[in-house]
Design an enzyme around this catalytic site. Structure first.
Site, PDB file in Angstrom:
ATOM      1  N   GLY A 513       0.808  -1.210   0.000  1.00 55.21           N
ATOM      2  CA  GLY A 513       0.000   0.000   0.000  1.00 55.21           C
ATOM      3  C   GLY A 513       0.841   1.259   0.000  1.00 55.21           C
ATOM      4  O   GLY A 513       0.311   2.362  -0.011  1.00 55.21           O
ATOM      5  N   LEU A 674      10.689  10.636  -4.788  1.00 62.70           N
ATOM      6  CA  LEU A 674      10.417  10.092  -6.127  1.00 62.70           C
ATOM      7  C   LEU A 674       8.981  10.366  -6.534  1.00 62.70           C
ATOM      8  O   LEU A 674       8.714  10.794  -7.652  1.00 62.70           O
ATOM      9  CB  LEU A 674      10.690   8.583  -6.138  1.00 62.70           C
ATOM     10  CG  LEU A 674      12.129   8.195  -5.765  1.00 62.70           C
ATOM     11  CD1 LEU A 674      12.266   6.680  -5.705  1.00 62.70           C
ATOM     12  CD2 LEU A 674      13.123   8.786  -6.750  1.00 62.70           C
ATOM     13  N   LYS A 677       3.185  12.122  -4.110  1.00 59.06           N
ATOM     14  CA  LYS A 677       1.850  11.717  -3.661  1.00 59.06           C
ATOM     15  C   LYS A 677       1.935  10.525  -2.702  1.00 59.06           C
ATOM     16  O   LYS A 677       1.358  10.546  -1.619  1.00 59.06           O
ATOM     17  CB  LYS A 677       1.005  11.355  -4.886  1.00 59.06           C
ATOM     18  CG  LYS A 677      -0.456  11.193  -4.583  1.00 59.06           C
ATOM     19  CD  LYS A 677      -1.264  11.174  -5.865  1.00 59.06           C
ATOM     20  CE  LYS A 677      -2.747  11.178  -5.539  1.00 59.06           C
ATOM     21  NZ  LYS A 677      -3.553  11.241  -6.771  1.00 59.06           N
ATOM     22  N   THR A 678       2.665   9.488  -3.090  1.00 59.38           N
ATOM     23  CA  THR A 678       2.759   8.315  -2.220  1.00 59.38           C
ATOM     24  C   THR A 678       3.690   8.585  -1.028  1.00 59.38           C
ATOM     25  O   THR A 678       3.468   8.078   0.064  1.00 59.38           O
ATOM     26  CB  THR A 678       3.235   7.080  -3.006  1.00 59.38           C
ATOM     27  OG1 THR A 678       4.422   7.411  -3.723  1.00 59.38           O
ATOM     28  CG2 THR A 678       2.180   6.618  -3.989  1.00 59.38           C
ATOM     29  N   VAL A 746      11.439   6.353   3.043  1.00 65.13           N
ATOM     30  CA  VAL A 746      10.444   7.218   3.686  1.00 65.13           C
ATOM     31  C   VAL A 746       9.391   6.401   4.433  1.00 65.13           C
ATOM     32  O   VAL A 746       8.442   6.945   4.965  1.00 65.13           O
ATOM     33  CB  VAL A 746       9.740   8.142   2.663  1.00 65.13           C
ATOM     34  CG1 VAL A 746      10.753   9.045   1.964  1.00 65.13           C
ATOM     35  CG2 VAL A 746       8.937   7.355   1.635  1.00 65.13           C
ATOM     36  N   GLY A 747       9.573   5.084   4.492  1.00 60.59           N
ATOM     37  CA  GLY A 747       8.526   4.244   5.036  1.00 60.59           C
ATOM     38  C   GLY A 747       8.346   4.360   6.540  1.00 60.59           C
ATOM     39  O   GLY A 747       7.231   4.333   7.037  1.00 60.59           O
ATOM     40  N   GLU A 748       9.429   4.465   7.266  1.00 64.09           N
ATOM     41  CA  GLU A 748       9.326   4.338   8.718  1.00 64.09           C
ATOM     42  C   GLU A 748       9.668   5.600   9.479  1.00 64.09           C
ATOM     43  O   GLU A 748       9.300   5.739  10.657  1.00 64.09           O
ATOM     44  CB  GLU A 748      10.185   3.161   9.191  1.00 64.09           C
ATOM     45  CG  GLU A 748       9.540   1.859   8.760  1.00 64.09           C
ATOM     46  CD  GLU A 748      10.447   0.648   8.919  1.00 64.09           C
ATOM     47  OE1 GLU A 748      10.406   0.032   9.969  1.00 64.09           O
ATOM     48  OE2 GLU A 748      11.187   0.341   7.967  1.00 64.09           O
TER      49      GLU A 748
END
Ligand code: MOS
Length: 781
Positions: A513, A674, A677-678, A746-748
């Site tokens: 996701g 990159l 938006k996400t 950038v996930g965590e």
């Protein structure tokens, strides 16, 4: 360990030691990323543009098929029975009523389960994925309160759920440790993380703390947390002859397939794990007992099995974050200069896993200081294996460290933003390595300006709005940059009716996701010089070469490194194919890149030939290359991290003690963004988790018997929409010259720093310092 294994381990350790000494000294150009990727400068294609998720429409329409939605002929449904003691033996297991219940096809217990090897534990080899090294349903032993002790299989889920309630177990309990006090009394072990000791000492920090004119010295506590992804853990599993296929929701398809092959004594190619979609993972959607039990049960009854854990099942069988107690002590001069930085404490583990909360990792490179004493020690309790969860280490480590810095700022009468900037290191303070890229001061300054930090009154409990007290707080966010070994990519460049030439890019990666499928297509289309629509990405399948973990916020970098390597191989192959009649004849692969549907000389883009023209002359329709990414030596050569600054405003009710977060801003320095938006969505999701960690989340663990007491979303509180204000996110967008695409993870990082920023804001609002998460209203009344 056999003599051969010990010799191998010793050789590996020696090699590792030599590498650790030599790689930092090697010239940059020998290191992956040492010669910056030319595409970082160009930034063409869609990089940096807000692209919507390719899987978004499918998910909104309900057309994305998740792990427990695969329909297989003749499938049976599983339900699990969980042990109710923390340690001991099963003396009797009465399954007769369950076996006679309507629709029941079989009951599996340790008495009839197929013989299986224990799973190889995560970290013991690159392909190991097991959460613990315990055998799965092979004997009468109980190792934690909640361990699966029986699997009921029935024609429907309802029949399985009913039959499981009819199983009666009796136990012979054995002595167990389920209280923290007893665990501590039994002794502390040195903490290890990924084979390295969690310990740093530079100078005599205790002595320097004593003589420092200003100091703080406190203990901070963080509780257990459980994973609560929207999609419950589950799998649909079938044997096809002696081959096994598992449709799973997992963050590591390849390692899971390899580990399960080891469990059943199969060749790696006999096990296939797919995971096209994952409805949230955060570290806990990896290999747990249920996939192994499902596969064993499918073999036992000779039919495919769907095993979907209930919410309670996730609490019983899927480990979460373990608790910590951390001391942070800082000694400083009057101008704020840190003389001593001490961050020590304990993390709880089980006798059967290897995952402490490595809460000092962020502290190692956070601030300059004259002396350091950092360590994590572990104590052992009889409980479910804990695991990595939502920025393991940094989430809880930044709560302690960043609260302590705020406390020191109060002692010194220095603004906490200023205090942090005054202790900004010019190189990594504990490893001595240069930073690959660190623009955290910019993140602090632009965040402070945008948030209106100058409006803050440093004196606590001075702003009021009716019965609400208002305060502002801030903290540093940090998470390491990772790129793990093992990644590979396969690229098929091919003729395509719609676009003339298109590409299929395959990576053994995962879409949880976060936008991986979309970002991979962006990155690959840019690199291949093809339109976004002409690139098809396949992922989430262990038959794809390589192994990429969706974890450690490293997936995008790992994919980038693999796509770069595969693209280089593709260029070399195409040049060969182009032959002597091509305008590019005589050039070597490193002089050539892709551009606008073909190959072009890097420093002379006019010298080019289209893919179509190369294919025409060579009379071919496709080229396939598969290549592994370069070894991640950059991690030994530079100190590499994502950074950020979190600001928030809270309102604390003087009557009820309730805290509401009314404003929050994350200002990040995470290399090039990159897909804004996400990425924005990733940062926001992390910040929401941080609000939960600060104010609500706590696994209630019964210290008398080791049982989790709140295994449901009714009793385990997490933020809902009403708890979350507008979240503002900004970033520096300064590319790291030494990473694929200039990006950092950038996930965590989003969750890190948030709990401290909120605790610091609560202090500013009320004058009360809470050092024990979650900050529930009882602690403020
Ligand atoms: Mo992250 S908890 O390493 O998936």
């Amino acid at each position: 360990m056999s003599i051969v294994d010990s010799a191998k381990a010793a050789a590996q350790a020696a090699m590792q030691g030599a590498m650790t000494r030599l790689v930092p000294l090697a010239p940059d150009r020998w290191i992956p990323g040492g010669v910056p990727d030319p595409l970082i400068r160009h930034q063409h294609g869609l990089i940096g543009k807000p692209v919507s998720r390719l899987d978004g429409a499918l998910k909104v329409k309900g057309a994305a098929r998740f792990a427990t939605e695969f329909p297989l002929d003749d499938m049976v449904y599983a339900a699990l029975v969980y042990a109710t003691i923390p340690r001991g033996r099963i003396t009797a297991l009465d399954t007769a009523l369950a076996e006679a219940a309507p629709g029941v096809v079989g009951v599996m217990t340790h008495l009839n389960a197929p013989r299986m090897n224990p799973p190889a534990m995560f970290g013991t080899s690159p392909a190991a994925a097991g959460a613990a090294d315990l055998p799965v349903m092979q004997d009468d032993r109980v190792h934690w309160n909640g361990q699966p002790i029986a699997v009921v299989l029935a024609e429907t889920q309802e029949q399985a759920d009913h039959a499981r309630s009819l199983i009666m177990a009796t136990y012979a309990p054995e002595p167990s440790t389920t209280s923290l006090a007893e665990a501590k009394a039994a002794g502390l072990q040195p903490g290890m993380f990924m084979g390295q000791p969690l310990r740093n000492e530079i100078g005599d920090a205790e002595a320097m703390l004593q003589t420092a004119p200003y100091k703080v010295d406190h203990v901070y506590r963080t509780p257990r947390h459980n994973h609560n992804a929207i999609e419950l853990h589950g799998a649909t599993i079938a044997w096809i002859g002696d081959d096994l296929i598992i449709h799973d929701a997992t963050q590591l398809v390849s390692a899971e397939a390899a580990t399960i092959a080891g469990v059943f004594d199969l060749k790696p190619e006999q096990v296939r794990v797919t995971s096209p979609y994952v409805g949230g993972g955060f570290g806990g959607k990896c290999l747990w007992d249920h996939q192994i039990l499902g596969a064993a049960a499918a073999r036992l009854v000779g039919r495919p099995v769907r095993i979907a854990l209930t919410r309670e099942g996730v609490y019983r069988g899927v480990g979460g974050r373990t608790l910590t107690e951390q001391r942070v002590a800082i000694g400083a001069d009057a101008d704020g200069h840190f003389r001593a930085l001490i961050h020590t404490g304990i993390s709880v583990m089980t006798p059967h896993n290897a995952m402490p909360e490595a809460f000092i990792l962020g502290t190692r490179s956070g601030y300059a200081a004259d002396s350091f004493k950092l360590s994590v020690e572990t104590v052992t309790m009889n409980m479910l294996a804990n695991t990595f969860m939502r920025a393991p280490g940094e989430s809880v480590g930044t709560f302690a460290l960043e609260s302590a810095i705020d406390e020191l700022a109060v002692e010194l009468g220095i603004d906490p933003v200023e205090l942090r900037i005054r202790n900004e290191p010019d190189k990594d303070p504990t490893s001595g390595l240069p930073f690959s890229s660190r623009e955290i001061v910019k993140a602090w300054r632009s965040g402070a300006a945008r948030f209106g930090w100058d409006q803050r009154d440093a004196a606590p409990a001075t702003r009021r709005d009716g019965e609400w007290m208002i305060g502002l707080g801030c903290a540093t966010a940090t998470y390491p940059y990772h790129r793990m070994p093992g990644a590979a990519a396969r690229i098929t460049l091919r003729r395509d009716d719609v676009h003339g030439i298109g590409a299929l890019v395959e990576v053994a990666a995962h879409e949880m996701g976060m936008g991986t499928a979309t970002t991979t297509a962006m990155v690959a289309s840019e690199r291949l010089g093809l339109p976004f629509e002409a690139v098809e990405v396949r992922y989430g399948d262990s038959i794809i070469p390589g192994a990429i973990l969706a974890g450690g916020s490293q997936q995008t970098a790992a994919i980038g490194g693999a796509v770069i390597a595969a693209h280089n191989a593709l260029v070399a192959q195409l040049l060969k194919l182009a032959g002597n009649h091509s305008p590019l004849a005589g050039l070597s692969a490193d002089q050539v890149g892709s551009d606008n549907g073909g190959l072009a000389k890097l420093d002379e883009p006019g010298l080019r030939e289209s893919y179509a023209s190369i294919f025409d002359r060579a009379q071919c329709d496709s080229v396939v290359v598969a290549e592994a990414a370069a070894q991640p030596l950059e991690l030994m050569h530079w100190s590499m991290h994502s950074h950020g600054a979190v600001f928030c405003e809270v309102r604390v009710n003087t009557v009820t003690g309730e805290t509401r977060v009314s404003r929050i801003l994350g200002s990040y320095d995470t290399g090039r963004i990159l897909n804004p938006k996400t990425a924005r969505s990733q940062f926001r999701g992390g910040i929401i988790m941080g609000i939960g960690m600060a104010l609500m989340e706590e696994t209630q663990f019964d210290e008398r018997n080791g049982r989790i007491m709140n295994p449901s979303l009714a009793e385990y509180h997490m933020p809902v929409h009403m708890d979350v204000p507008e979240i503002d996110v900004i970033w520096t967008d300064i590319a790291d010259p030494h990473t694929p695409m200039g990006a950092h993870g950038v996930g965590e990082i989003g969750i890190t720093g948030v709990a401290a920023a909120i605790a610091n804001a609560i202090y500013n609002a009320t004058g009360k310092r809470i050092r024990d998460l979650p900050i529930t209203l009882d602690k403020l009344l």
